[in-house]
Design a protein around this motif. Structure first.
Motif, mmCIF file in Angstrom:
data_model
loop_
_atom_site.group_PDB
_atom_site.id
_atom_site.type_symbol
_atom_site.label_atom_id
_atom_site.label_comp_id
_atom_site.label_asym_id
_atom_site.label_seq_id
_atom_site.Cartn_x
_atom_site.Cartn_y
_atom_site.Cartn_z
ATOM 1 N N THR A 121 0.844 -1.191 0.000
ATOM 2 C CA THR A 121 0.000 0.000 0.000
ATOM 3 C C THR A 121 0.883 1.245 0.000
ATOM 4 O OG1 THR A 121 -0.034 0.097 2.402
ATOM 5 C CG2 THR A 121 -1.791 -1.199 1.334
ATOM 6 N N GLN A 122 0.269 2.406 -0.200
ATOM 7 C CA GLN A 122 1.030 3.650 -0.163
ATOM 8 C C GLN A 122 1.741 3.806 1.175
ATOM 9 O OE1 GLN A 122 -0.796 7.212 -2.114
ATOM 10 N NE2 GLN A 122 -2.595 5.872 -2.210
ATOM 11 N N THR A 123 1.034 3.530 2.262
ATOM 12 C CA THR A 123 1.619 3.648 3.599
ATOM 13 C C THR A 123 2.806 2.714 3.756
ATOM 14 O OG1 THR A 123 -0.554 4.246 4.488
ATOM 15 C CG2 THR A 123 1.107 3.492 6.066
ATOM 16 N N CYS A 124 2.664 1.487 3.277
ATOM 17 C CA CYS A 124 3.743 0.504 3.370
ATOM 18 C C CYS A 124 4.950 0.934 2.539
ATOM 19 C CB CYS A 124 3.242 -0.857 2.904
ATOM 20 S SG CYS A 124 4.519 -2.127 2.889
ATOM 21 N N VAL A 125 4.711 1.420 1.323
ATOM 22 C CA VAL A 125 5.809 1.848 0.450
ATOM 23 C C VAL A 125 6.583 3.002 1.084
ATOM 24 C CG1 VAL A 125 6.365 2.900 -1.795
ATOM 25 C CG2 VAL A 125 4.781 0.967 -1.670
ATOM 26 N N VAL A 126 5.876 3.975 1.655
ATOM 27 C CA VAL A 126 6.540 5.101 2.326
ATOM 28 C C VAL A 126 7.354 4.599 3.512
ATOM 29 C CG1 VAL A 126 6.140 7.187 3.703
ATOM 30 C CG2 VAL A 126 4.912 6.863 1.550
ATOM 31 N N SER A 127 6.773 3.711 4.312
ATOM 32 C CA SER A 127 7.465 3.164 5.485
ATOM 33 C C SER A 127 8.710 2.372 5.085
ATOM 34 C CB SER A 127 6.501 2.289 6.278
ATOM 35 O OG SER A 127 7.125 1.769 7.405
ATOM 36 N N LEU A 128 8.579 1.541 4.051
ATOM 37 C CA LEU A 128 9.734 0.776 3.560
ATOM 38 C C LEU A 128 10.846 1.700 3.076
ATOM 39 C CD1 LEU A 128 8.222 -2.197 1.522
ATOM 40 C CD2 LEU A 128 9.969 -2.383 3.287
ATOM 41 N N THR A 129 10.476 2.735 2.331
ATOM 42 C CA THR A 129 11.458 3.679 1.790
ATOM 43 C C THR A 129 12.203 4.377 2.918
ATOM 44 O OG1 THR A 129 10.068 4.021 -0.153
ATOM 45 C CG2 THR A 129 11.808 5.631 0.219
ATOM 46 N N GLU A 130 11.470 4.854 3.906
ATOM 47 C CA GLU A 130 12.097 5.530 5.043
ATOM 48 C C GLU A 130 13.025 4.592 5.801
ATOM 49 O OE1 GLU A 130 8.709 6.983 7.219
ATOM 50 O OE2 GLU A 130 8.454 8.725 5.900
#
Length: 195
Positions: free
Chosen positions: A29-38
Motif C-alpha cells: 500500500t502507499q503507507t507501506c511503500v513510504v514506510s519501507l522507503t524511510e
C-alpha cells in the motif's frame, strides 16, 4: 483490507526486514511503500547487509488493487514515483540486499524482489506480473529490471501473457540466484560467505 507493516530485526552485520499483514498477503500500500522507503534510507548508514522477506505463503502480492483503482491522475503518478523511489533506494543500497522469497511474489512484489541485488527462493515460490490480465502494467521499474535480468523476449512473455513461473524455471532463466527450503537462513549463509 489488512495493512502491511514492517518488522525490522537487526543482528551483527545483517538487518532483516519482514513484511507482515494480518491477511498474510503483504500488499504494498502507499503507507507501506513510504514506510519501507524511510526504513531503507535509515539503514544505509549502518553498513549491514539487508534481507527482505515476507512469510511462508506470500513474499508480497504487490500493490493493493482497490487502492490503485481509487487513485486519479496526479495521485496515481505520485504513487508510481513513490514505488520507483523505494526500488531505487534498494538497488542503490551500499551493502548487499537479498530478497528471501517464499510463496507468491506477484506484481509490485516482484518489482521489489527485482530491485534486490540477489534473490533466493523457496521451492514453493510462484512469480508473476499478472497486471496484463487486469489491464495494468507496473510503474515501479519491473519493465526495465526484468528484461535486463532474463532477456527481453522472456520478460515480454511474462508481462504480456501474465505467466506464472515456479522456482526451478525461475532459476533456469536467471530470475533467482538460488533455491533453499529456508531462504532467510540461506541468505545469512551467503552473507557470511558460506555456500
Amino acid at each position: 483490507m489488512s495493512q502491511t507493516s514492517i518488522q525490522l530485526e537487526q543482528y551483527p552485520g545483517i538487518s532483516v526486514l519482514r513484511l507482515h499483514s494480518g491477511d498474510g498477503t503483504n500488499r504494498l500500500t502507499q503507507t507501506c511503500v513510504v514506510s519501507l522507503t524511510e526504513t531503507v534510507h535509515g539503514l544505509k548508514r549502518d553498513e549491514r547487509a539487508l534481507v527482505i522477506a515476507g512469510n511462508s505463503r506470500f513474499f508480497s502480492v504487490g500493490a493493493d488493487l482497490e487502492e490503485i483503482a481509487a487513485l486519479k491522475g496526479p495521485a496515481a503518478y505520485q504513487f508510481s514515483r513513490l514505488g520507483q523511489e523505494l526500488m531505487s533506494a534498494i538497488e542503490d543500497f551500499p551493502a548487499p540486499v537479498y530478497a528471501a522469497i517464499s510463496g507468491y511474489c506477484m506484481g509490485g512484489g516482484l518489482d521489489l524482489a527485482l530491485s534486490c541485488h540477489q534473490r533466493i527462493a523457496s521451492p514453493n515460490v510462484i512469480f508473476g506480473h499478472r497486471g496484463a490480465a487486469l489491464g495494468l502494467i507496473t510503474g515501479w521499474g519491473g519493465t526495465q529490471r526484468l528484461p535486463r535480468l532474463i532477456g527481453r523476449a522472456r520478460a515480454l512473455e511474462m508481462f504480456v501473457a501474465a505467466e506464472k513461473v515456479g522456482a526451478a524455471e525461475a532459476l533456469g532463466m536467471g530470475l533467482i540466484d538460488g533455491i533453499a527450503e529456508d531462504p532467510i537462513a540461506e541468505a545469512w549463509r551467503w552473507i557470511r560467505g558460506i555456500r
